[in-house]
Structure formats: C-alpha cells, structure tokens
Design an enzyme around this catalytic site. Structure first.
Site, PDB file in Angstrom:
ATOM      1  N   SER A 138      66.885  42.956 -58.895  1.00 30.68           N
ATOM      2  CA  SER A 138      66.684  43.903 -57.907  1.00 30.68           C
ATOM      3  C   SER A 138      66.725  43.385 -56.849  1.00 30.68           C
ATOM      4  O   SER A 138      66.263  42.197 -56.484  1.00 30.68           O
ATOM      5  CB  SER A 138      65.376  44.684 -58.302  1.00 30.68           C
ATOM      6  OG  SER A 138      65.134  45.481 -57.473  1.00 30.68           O
ATOM      7  N   TYR A 164      55.885  42.373 -58.983  1.00 28.87           N
ATOM      8  CA  TYR A 164      57.146  42.852 -59.152  1.00 28.87           C
ATOM      9  C   TYR A 164      58.356  42.113 -58.568  1.00 28.87           C
ATOM     10  O   TYR A 164      59.387  41.476 -59.214  1.00 28.87           O
ATOM     11  CB  TYR A 164      57.467  44.264 -58.821  1.00 28.87           C
ATOM     12  CG  TYR A 164      58.979  44.840 -59.113  1.00 28.87           C
ATOM     13  CD1 TYR A 164      59.158  45.067 -60.353  1.00 28.87           C
ATOM     14  CD2 TYR A 164      59.413  45.115 -58.129  1.00 28.87           C
ATOM     15  CE1 TYR A 164      60.742  45.525 -60.549  1.00 28.87           C
ATOM     16  CE2 TYR A 164      60.851  45.693 -58.561  1.00 28.87           C
ATOM     17  CZ  TYR A 164      61.299  45.912 -59.623  1.00 28.87           C
ATOM     18  OH  TYR A 164      62.796  46.314 -59.622  1.00 28.87           O
TER      19      TYR A 164
END
Length: 301
Positions: A138, A164
C-alpha cells in the site's frame, strides 16, 4: 487481462473472498486458472464466491501459525505446482493486539502470516518452474519503515497507523528478499499499491477518520478519481493482476508497482506516487527476512 491464458495454472489468493481479492479471483478464473482461496471464515467465503467455477476454498487463518502451516503442508502433500501466490489479505489500523507469540497483530497478519505461507508452499512454488508471488502492499508503507529494534511496540507507544505502515513496508521488503532467493528457481516476486479504495479493510476506522480521508462524496459514496489514486475495486485489482500475469514483467522481480507499471523511488514526501527508499532497501530486506526466519522457524531453500 485481455489475451492472458491461464489454462492449466494454479493460483492461491489470500483474502480472495472480499474486496480486491475477490475481483482478482474472478479474473483469474475467467482466464482459465484453478484458484484456491484460503479462508478464515469458510462459510462467508463460500457465499461470496458462489457461482465462480474453478475455485476451491480451504480453511486457513493468517494470524495463527499452526493454521498456516497446516494449509501449506496440505497443498504440498498434493504434489502439484502452484504458479501464482497472491497475498491480498490484510488488516489495517487495528487496536493493539498480539498473536500467540506476542507479535503485534498487523505485522503478524500482514507480514509474518504471508512469510510463513510462502515458506510452507516453497516446494509447490519451485515445482511450477515459473511462478510469481505478489504481495499487496500500500502507499501506506510511506507512513513508516520497519523498526527492526522494536517491531512489536514493546518499548515505543503503539500507534495503529505506524504499525500499519510498518507492515506494508514489510510486504515490499518481503517481495525483494523472496525474489532474491527465488529467481534461480523461476520464482519472481512483486509488491504493489492498488490505490485508495474503500473496502472492508477500513472496518476499524471511525466516521471521523473516514471523513478526514475525504474518500466519500456528498451522498456518502466512495469517490473515484484514478488520477488522484482513488479507484474502484476493479481498477485497484488491475495492478495485482498485472503483476501476476503481465508478460512485460518477464525476467523482472522484486519491484514495487502501481497503476499497472513499475513505480519509481519516492522523493520522501508522504502520499506521492512511488516507493519509499526504506521499502526498497535490500539490506533491510535481508535483515527482515533473517528475523522472520528466526521468529517463525521457517525459511526457503
């Protein structure tokens, strides 16, 4: 996927029963592939994938080491090659929790689970004599590199977004280290950013957090503006499928991709196209691989 023929090929897609993963599975099947979808929730997976022929659902929970090991062993016992491994499952911005070994949940699920899976499937990947492993990372990797001294937030305060970002950086580094080990066996690995897409991945975010992302229009529908990276699920899955099947990537590996192309190095600014230097560093990739091998007891050969 126009002109891509996957007849006789076997693919495994984690997270293949929702969001990007389900679209990926659908197009792989349409191209002729046999697809295996590991699922933590088998009942939900069967419902989501109903009507797709050529799909097999098997139980597996990325968060549980024994479950991942059992899945890999079951596939290897079949004695069949695996031509594509697409690691699409993941969690994002979760409250602090830990796996049975004490590892922070986002790192444990997004990285260690997929690391353990690739190692367990290694004989089947080698048997393909031409395999691609695709790690869905990502742009969130730009939030943080991997803190090799405190991956699990044992000493630093827990920040769900830093955790994350670290896990998504780990995905990109995993692809680099795996490619270095696999290329002589015909195994090439890639990582990618699919785009900013509202899927079930955002289930842990509050309405205020979603609003801050400016991801919804006045009617509450997801905004779609590919030039700004805001994509539909189909548009997002395109880069996954490109990494998995495009002949343009023949002879290449270890690279980070976005918008169905190899991405350049990022200049260090958050939210820009490209890969951050810390996610494209082979020395860090090796350190992470060695640490992952120590923590899981698994490696490849």
């Amino acid at each position: 996927m126009d002109g891509i023929d996957l007849t006789g090929k076997r693919a495994i897609v984690t997270g293949g029963y929702s969001g990007l993963g389900r679209v990926t599975v659908s197009h792989l099947v349409q191209a002729g592939a046999e697809v295996i979808v590991p699922a933590r929730d088998v009942t939900r997976a069967r419902s989501a994938l109903a009507g797709l022929s050529g799909v097999e659902i098997m139980p597996m929970d990325l968060f549980t080491a024994a479950s991942v090991d059992a899945f890999g062993a079951a596939i290897v016992r079949r004695g069949v090659p695996v031509h594509l491994l697409i690691n699409s499952a993941g969690i994002m911005a979760t409250p602090l929790s830990r796996d049975a070994d004490g590892h922070e949940a986002q790192f444990a699920t997004n990285h260690l689970g997929h690391y353990r899976l690739a190692c367990g499937l290694w004989p089947a990947l080698r048997a393909a004599e031409g395999c691609r492993v695709v790690a869905v990372s990502s742009r969130g990797h730009q939030l943080a590199g991997v803190d090799l001294d405190d991956i699990d937030f044992d000493r630093r305060p827990y920040d769900k977004w830093v955790a994350y970002g670290q896990s998504k950086t780990a995905n990109a580094l995993f692809a680099r280290a795996l490619d270095a080990r696999g290329r002589d066996h015909g195994i090439r690995a890639f990582s990618l950013h699919p785009g900013q897409i509202l899927t079930d991945l955002a289930r842990h975010l509050s309405e205020e957090e979603l609003s801050a992302f400016d991801a919804l229009d006045a009617q509450g529908n997801p905004k779609v503006d590919p030039e700004k990276g805001m994509k539909t699920v189909e548009q997002g899955a395109a880069t996954t499928l490109w990494c998995a099947t495009s002949p343009l990537l023949a002879g290449h590996g270890g690279v980070y991709c976005e918008d169905s192309d190899v991405a350049p190095l990022n200049d260090g600014a958050m939210g820009r196209k490209g890969v951050a230097a810390w996610a494209a560093d082979d020395a860090i990739a090796e350190q992470l691989w060695v640490l992952s091998a120590q923590w899981t007891g698994h490696d490849v050969s």
